[in-house]
Design a protein around this motif. Sequence first.
Motif, PDB file in Angstrom:
ATOM      1  N   LEU A  47      19.465 -23.038  -8.101  1.00  0.00           N
ATOM      2  CA  LEU A  47      18.787 -23.932  -9.756  1.00  0.00           C
ATOM      3  C   LEU A  47      17.224 -24.255  -9.398  1.00  0.00           C
ATOM      4  CD1 LEU A  47      22.334 -26.877  -9.861  1.00  0.00           C
ATOM      5  CD2 LEU A  47      21.348 -24.376 -11.635  1.00  0.00           C
ATOM      6  N   GLN A  48      16.596 -24.614  -8.313  1.00  0.00           N
ATOM      7  CA  GLN A  48      15.204 -24.400  -7.185  1.00  0.00           C
ATOM      8  C   GLN A  48      14.871 -23.767  -8.133  1.00  0.00           C
ATOM      9  OE1 GLN A  48      15.167 -25.227  -3.568  1.00  0.00           O
ATOM     10  NE2 GLN A  48      13.345 -26.771  -4.032  1.00  0.00           N
ATOM     11  N   ALA A  49      15.667 -21.984  -8.045  1.00  0.00           N
ATOM     12  CA  ALA A  49      15.061 -21.494  -8.238  1.00  0.00           C
ATOM     13  C   ALA A  49      14.765 -20.564  -9.798  1.00  0.00           C
ATOM     14  CB  ALA A  49      15.242 -20.332  -8.210  1.00  0.00           C
ATOM     15  N   ILE A  50      15.339 -21.614 -10.592  1.00  0.00           N
ATOM     16  CA  ILE A  50      14.519 -21.109 -12.008  1.00  0.00           C
ATOM     17  C   ILE A  50      14.547 -23.055 -12.719  1.00  0.00           C
ATOM     18  CG2 ILE A  50      16.086 -19.875 -12.429  1.00  0.00           C
ATOM     19  CD1 ILE A  50      18.730 -21.424 -13.522  1.00  0.00           C
ATOM     20  N   ASN A  51      14.079 -23.971 -11.529  1.00  0.00           N
ATOM     21  CA  ASN A  51      13.292 -25.229 -12.051  1.00  0.00           C
ATOM     22  C   ASN A  51      14.473 -25.608 -12.862  1.00  0.00           C
ATOM     23  OD1 ASN A  51      11.534 -26.172 -11.331  1.00  0.00           O
ATOM     24  ND2 ASN A  51      10.329 -26.804 -12.762  1.00  0.00           N
ATOM     25  N   ASP A  52      15.959 -25.730 -12.290  1.00  0.00           N
ATOM     26  CA  ASP A  52      16.799 -26.576 -13.194  1.00  0.00           C
ATOM     27  C   ASP A  52      17.410 -28.297 -12.520  1.00  0.00           C
ATOM     28  OD1 ASP A  52      18.890 -27.959 -14.950  1.00  0.00           O
ATOM     29  OD2 ASP A  52      19.544 -25.693 -15.464  1.00  0.00           O
ATOM     30  N   LYS A  53      15.896 -29.058 -13.155  1.00  0.00           N
ATOM     31  CA  LYS A  53      16.208 -30.244 -12.897  1.00  0.00           C
ATOM     32  C   LYS A  53      17.463 -31.167 -13.304  1.00  0.00           C
ATOM     33  CE  LYS A  53      14.209 -34.137 -13.129  1.00  0.00           C
ATOM     34  NZ  LYS A  53      12.478 -35.400 -13.663  1.00  0.00           N
ATOM     35  N   ASP A  54      17.506 -31.158 -14.372  1.00  0.00           N
ATOM     36  CA  ASP A  54      19.135 -31.809 -14.324  1.00  0.00           C
ATOM     37  C   ASP A  54      20.254 -31.480 -13.657  1.00  0.00           C
ATOM     38  OD1 ASP A  54      17.257 -33.299 -15.980  1.00  0.00           O
ATOM     39  OD2 ASP A  54      17.863 -32.062 -18.011  1.00  0.00           O
ATOM     40  N   LYS A  55      20.390 -29.833 -13.354  1.00  0.00           N
ATOM     41  CA  LYS A  55      21.732 -29.421 -12.501  1.00  0.00           C
ATOM     42  C   LYS A  55      21.775 -29.752 -11.297  1.00  0.00           C
ATOM     43  CE  LYS A  55      23.167 -25.635 -16.235  1.00  0.00           C
ATOM     44  NZ  LYS A  55      23.550 -24.611 -16.676  1.00  0.00           N
ATOM     45  N   VAL A  84      17.615 -40.491  -7.924  1.00  0.00           N
ATOM     46  CA  VAL A  84      17.335 -42.084  -8.462  1.00  0.00           C
ATOM     47  C   VAL A  84      15.134 -41.565  -9.108  1.00  0.00           C
ATOM     48  CG1 VAL A  84      16.474 -44.148  -8.167  1.00  0.00           C
ATOM     49  CG2 VAL A  84      18.277 -43.905  -8.303  1.00  0.00           C
ATOM     50  N   LYS A  85      14.658 -41.263  -7.731  1.00  0.00           N
ATOM     51  CA  LYS A  85      12.926 -41.256  -8.200  1.00  0.00           C
ATOM     52  C   LYS A  85      12.603 -39.940  -8.691  1.00  0.00           C
ATOM     53  CE  LYS A  85       9.236 -39.646  -5.345  1.00  0.00           C
ATOM     54  NZ  LYS A  85       8.816 -39.104  -3.854  1.00  0.00           N
ATOM     55  N   ALA A  86      14.032 -38.751  -8.849  1.00  0.00           N
ATOM     56  CA  ALA A  86      13.428 -37.467  -9.717  1.00  0.00           C
ATOM     57  C   ALA A  86      13.768 -37.965 -11.093  1.00  0.00           C
ATOM     58  CB  ALA A  86      14.268 -35.965  -9.444  1.00  0.00           C
ATOM     59  N   LYS A  87      14.985 -38.541 -11.509  1.00  0.00           N
ATOM     60  CA  LYS A  87      15.385 -39.601 -13.027  1.00  0.00           C
ATOM     61  C   LYS A  87      14.435 -40.054 -13.741  1.00  0.00           C
ATOM     62  CE  LYS A  87      20.113 -38.699 -12.362  1.00  0.00           C
ATOM     63  NZ  LYS A  87      21.880 -40.023 -12.465  1.00  0.00           N
ATOM     64  N   ASN A  88      13.649 -40.979 -12.929  1.00  0.00           N
ATOM     65  CA  ASN A  88      13.051 -41.620 -13.451  1.00  0.00           C
ATOM     66  C   ASN A  88      11.531 -41.185 -13.323  1.00  0.00           C
ATOM     67  OD1 ASN A  88      14.870 -43.387 -13.527  1.00  0.00           O
ATOM     68  ND2 ASN A  88      14.608 -44.656 -11.312  1.00  0.00           N
ATOM     69  N   ASP A  89      11.453 -39.913 -12.754  1.00  0.00           N
ATOM     70  CA  ASP A  89      10.069 -39.270 -12.962  1.00  0.00           C
ATOM     71  C   ASP A  89       9.913 -38.178 -13.604  1.00  0.00           C
ATOM     72  OD1 ASP A  89       7.443 -37.753 -12.470  1.00  0.00           O
ATOM     73  OD2 ASP A  89       7.464 -37.935 -10.662  1.00  0.00           O
ATOM     74  N   PRO A  90       9.846 -37.711 -14.895  1.00  0.00           N
ATOM     75  CA  PRO A  90       9.784 -37.235 -16.311  1.00  0.00           C
ATOM     76  C   PRO A  90       8.721 -35.742 -15.493  1.00  0.00           C
ATOM     77  CG  PRO A  90       8.928 -38.246 -16.901  1.00  0.00           C
ATOM     78  CD  PRO A  90       9.131 -39.182 -15.551  1.00  0.00           C
ATOM     79  N   ASN A  91       7.737 -35.545 -14.855  1.00  0.00           N
ATOM     80  CA  ASN A  91       6.983 -34.301 -13.981  1.00  0.00           C
ATOM     81  C   ASN A  91       7.277 -34.406 -12.698  1.00  0.00           C
ATOM     82  OD1 ASN A  91       5.721 -34.704 -16.589  1.00  0.00           O
ATOM     83  ND2 ASN A  91       4.788 -36.483 -15.725  1.00  0.00           N
ATOM     84  N   PHE A  92       8.861 -35.288 -12.235  1.00  0.00           N
ATOM     85  CA  PHE A  92       9.112 -34.381 -10.270  1.00  0.00           C
ATOM     86  C   PHE A  92       9.545 -32.920 -10.510  1.00  0.00           C
ATOM     87  CE2 PHE A  92      11.544 -34.154  -7.287  1.00  0.00           C
ATOM     88  CZ  PHE A  92      11.500 -35.122  -6.233  1.00  0.00           C
ATOM     89  N   ASP A  93       9.013 -32.250  -9.981  1.00  0.00           N
ATOM     90  CA  ASP A  93       9.159 -30.709  -9.094  1.00  0.00           C
ATOM     91  C   ASP A  93      10.063 -30.834  -8.547  1.00  0.00           C
ATOM     92  OD1 ASP A  93       8.787 -28.352  -8.605  1.00  0.00           O
ATOM     93  OD2 ASP A  93       6.491 -28.562  -8.584  1.00  0.00           O
TER      94      ASP A  93
END
Length: 121
Positions: A47-55, A84-93
Amino acid sequence: MFETHQFNPVLDKDFILENYDSEDYLLEVFGDFLSIMPEEIEEIKTLQAINDKDKILKKIHSISPAVGFVGGIELSDRMKKFEVKAKNDPNFDVNNAESNKLFADIDAFINIIQEEASQLS
């Protein structure tokens, strides 16, 4: 008995001793953990390789309790904070250094549990 076992310092020995009354029970829990976690971390990497943050965040949310359940309290807490950090930051990579470190630490933790299970059995 496992009370005298020198657990890896990454594991919370007090938590383990408080929650597992026998080595057999602990080995059963370690076995259950090891039966699912290698696949879970591989899925996170995919999932990281395809940048699927939500999953990725759903995976982190679902596996962090299992990490805590086998004594990885500190890592489980880090996983929850990461979520929590990633959910709250729409630009989190999910390909940043923090993400890579966490995923590597989860992978290393799986190896620690494997080593502990081997030593106890």
